[in-house]
Design an enzyme around this catalytic site. Structure first.
Site, PDB file in Angstrom:
ATOM      1  N   LYS A   1      42.645  52.258  31.697  1.00 26.40           N
ATOM      2  CA  LYS A   1      42.323  51.811  33.054  1.00 26.40           C
ATOM      3  C   LYS A   1      42.763  52.818  34.115  1.00 26.40           C
ATOM      4  O   LYS A   1      43.041  52.465  35.250  1.00 26.40           O
ATOM      5  CB  LYS A   1      42.942  50.441  33.325  1.00 26.40           C
ATOM      6  CG  LYS A   1      42.318  49.338  32.481  1.00 26.40           C
ATOM      7  CD  LYS A   1      42.793  47.967  32.865  1.00 26.40           C
ATOM      8  CE  LYS A   1      42.082  46.899  32.049  1.00 26.40           C
ATOM      9  NZ  LYS A   1      42.499  45.533  32.423  1.00 26.40           N
ATOM     10  N   ASN A   2      42.764  54.069  33.709  1.00 27.21           N
ATOM     11  CA  ASN A   2      43.147  55.151  34.611  1.00 27.21           C
ATOM     12  C   ASN A   2      41.893  55.685  35.310  1.00 27.21           C
ATOM     13  O   ASN A   2      40.979  56.205  34.663  1.00 27.21           O
ATOM     14  CB  ASN A   2      43.830  56.259  33.802  1.00 27.21           C
ATOM     15  CG  ASN A   2      44.245  57.446  34.644  1.00 27.21           C
ATOM     16  OD1 ASN A   2      43.422  58.060  35.298  1.00 27.21           O
ATOM     17  ND2 ASN A   2      45.520  57.768  34.620  1.00 27.21           N
TER      18      ASN A   2
END
Length: 298
Positions: A103-104
Site C-alpha cells: 500500500k505504498n
C-alpha cells in the site's frame, strides 16, 4: 553493516548531515544512525547530480530506510534513464518492495513509470492479481491494474477475472466497481449490455438480497445511463417477485420505491419508505427525508 562514512569508495563525497534545515526543529526526529548515514550521503549525491551505479545502490538503501520518500524514487528514475540499464532488474526490485509494502503510493507510481519506459505491461495483470489475492480491496493495485488495462487496451479476459473474484466473494465491492469500469471503457453501455448486466447482478441479488454491492451496481448502471426500470421488465419483475416473497431487504425496498416514483405512484413509494423506517431504523431520518420529498396523492 558498513556505514557509507566508512566506505573507501565514498571518501570523495562530503555528506550533508540531517536535518537539512538550519532551523532548530520543534520536535527532533529520532533517526537511526544508519538512516542518518544513508540520507546524508543521499543529499550530497543529489546535490552533486551524480547518476552512477553507486548512486543507484545508494537509492536502494535509502528506499529500504524509507520507501515512502518520493524524492528518492524520482532520483532513482533519473539515474536509470541516464545509465540506460536493463529495466528487468528494476521490475524485480519494485516487485520486492510491493510485496513488502503493497500500500505504498510511491512504489506503485515508480512501477508505472518503469512500464512507460519499457512499454511492456505483460507482467502487470499477474502482479496485481497476486497483490489482490491477499487484499482484494487494495486501492493501489486496483488503480495500477485499471491504468494498465486502459493504457494498453488488454480487456479480453478481464470480465472472466471479475467473475472469478465474485464467485469467491460476492460482497467484493471493489470487483463490482471494477466490472463497471471495464464495461464503461471497453464495450460501452448499449441497452443490450445493460440488460445482460442487470441479469448478471440479479443472480447475485437472489443469492444475497442484503448485499448492497450488487444492488448498487444494478441501480447505478440504470441511473448512469439515464434509463428507466420500465425499460428492463425482467429486473423490475425480479424486484416485485422478491417483495411478494417478503424478503426483508432495505436495498430491495429502496429500489421498489424508485420504481414507484418513476411510475408516478408516490403513494406506493411513501408506503415503502414507511416500511424502511422500521426495517432500516438506523437510517430512519433519511427515509423520513425521502418520504417528505414526495408529493403524496399527486
Amino acid at each position: 553493516m558498513t556505514f557509507y562514512a566508512d566506505k573507501p569508495e565514498w571518501k570523495d563525497i562530503t555528506p550533508i548531515p540531517l536535518p537539512y534545515s538550519e532551523n532548530e526543529p520543534v520536535v527532533q526526529i529520532m533517526y537511526s544512525e544508519r538512516f542518518k548515514d544513508v540520507y546524508s550521503y543521499m543529499a550530497a549525491i543529489m546535490q552533486k547530480k551524480e547518476y552512477s551505479e553507486r548512486a543507484l545502490n545508494l537509492t536502494t538503501d535509502a528506499i529500504e530506510c524509507n520507501a515512502a520518500n518520493y524524492t528518492v524514487w524520482h532520483y532513482r528514475r533519473e539515474i536509470l534513464r541516464h545509465l540506460k540499464l536493463d529495466l528487468q532488474d528494476e521490475m524485480k526490485f519494485t516487485e520486492s518492495v510491493i510485496d513488502d509494502q503493497p500500500k505504498n503510493y510511491q512504489v506503485w507510481h515508480h512501477r508505472r513509470c518503469i512500464i512507460e519506459m519499457t512499454g511492456d505491461p505483460s507482467s502487470e495483470l499477474e502482479l496485481t492479481e497476486y497483490t489482490l489475492s491477499s487484499d482484494a480491496k487494495n486501492y493501489h493495485a486496483w488503480d495500477h491494474r485499471q491504468w494498465v488495462l486502459s493504457q494498453y487496451k488488454i480487456w479480453d479476459k478481464e470480465l472472466e477475472y471479475i467473475d472469478e473474484l465474485l464467485s469467491k466473494d460476492l460482497r467484493n465491492n471493489s470487483a463490482w466497481n471494477h466490472r463497471y469500469f471495464v464495461i464503461e471503457n471497453s464495450q460501452g453501455w448499449s441497452k443490450e449490455t445493460i440488460s445482460k448486466e442487470l441479469e448478471y447482478a440479479g443472480t447475485y441479488i437472489k443469492k444475497a438480497p442484503n448485499n448492497e454491492s450488487s444492488w448498487n451496481y444494478a441501480r447505478g448502471i440504470i441511473k448512469k445511463n439515464k434509463m428507466k426500470y420500465s425499460d428492463f421488465p425482467p429486473f423490475k419483475e425480479l424486484c416485485v417477485g422478491m417483495n411478494e416473497s417478503h424478503i426483508p431487504s432495505p436495498f430491495l425496498l429502496s429500489t421498489l420505491a424508485d420504481i414507484h416514483v418513476e411510475e408516478g405512484n408516490n403513494t406506493a413509494a411513501s408506503n415503502i419508505f414507511e416500511q424502511l423506517k422500521d426495517l432500516d431504523s438506523i437510517r430512519e431520518k433519511y427515509w423520513t427525508f425521502k418520504q417528505n420529498q414526495l408529493q403524496v396523492g399527486s
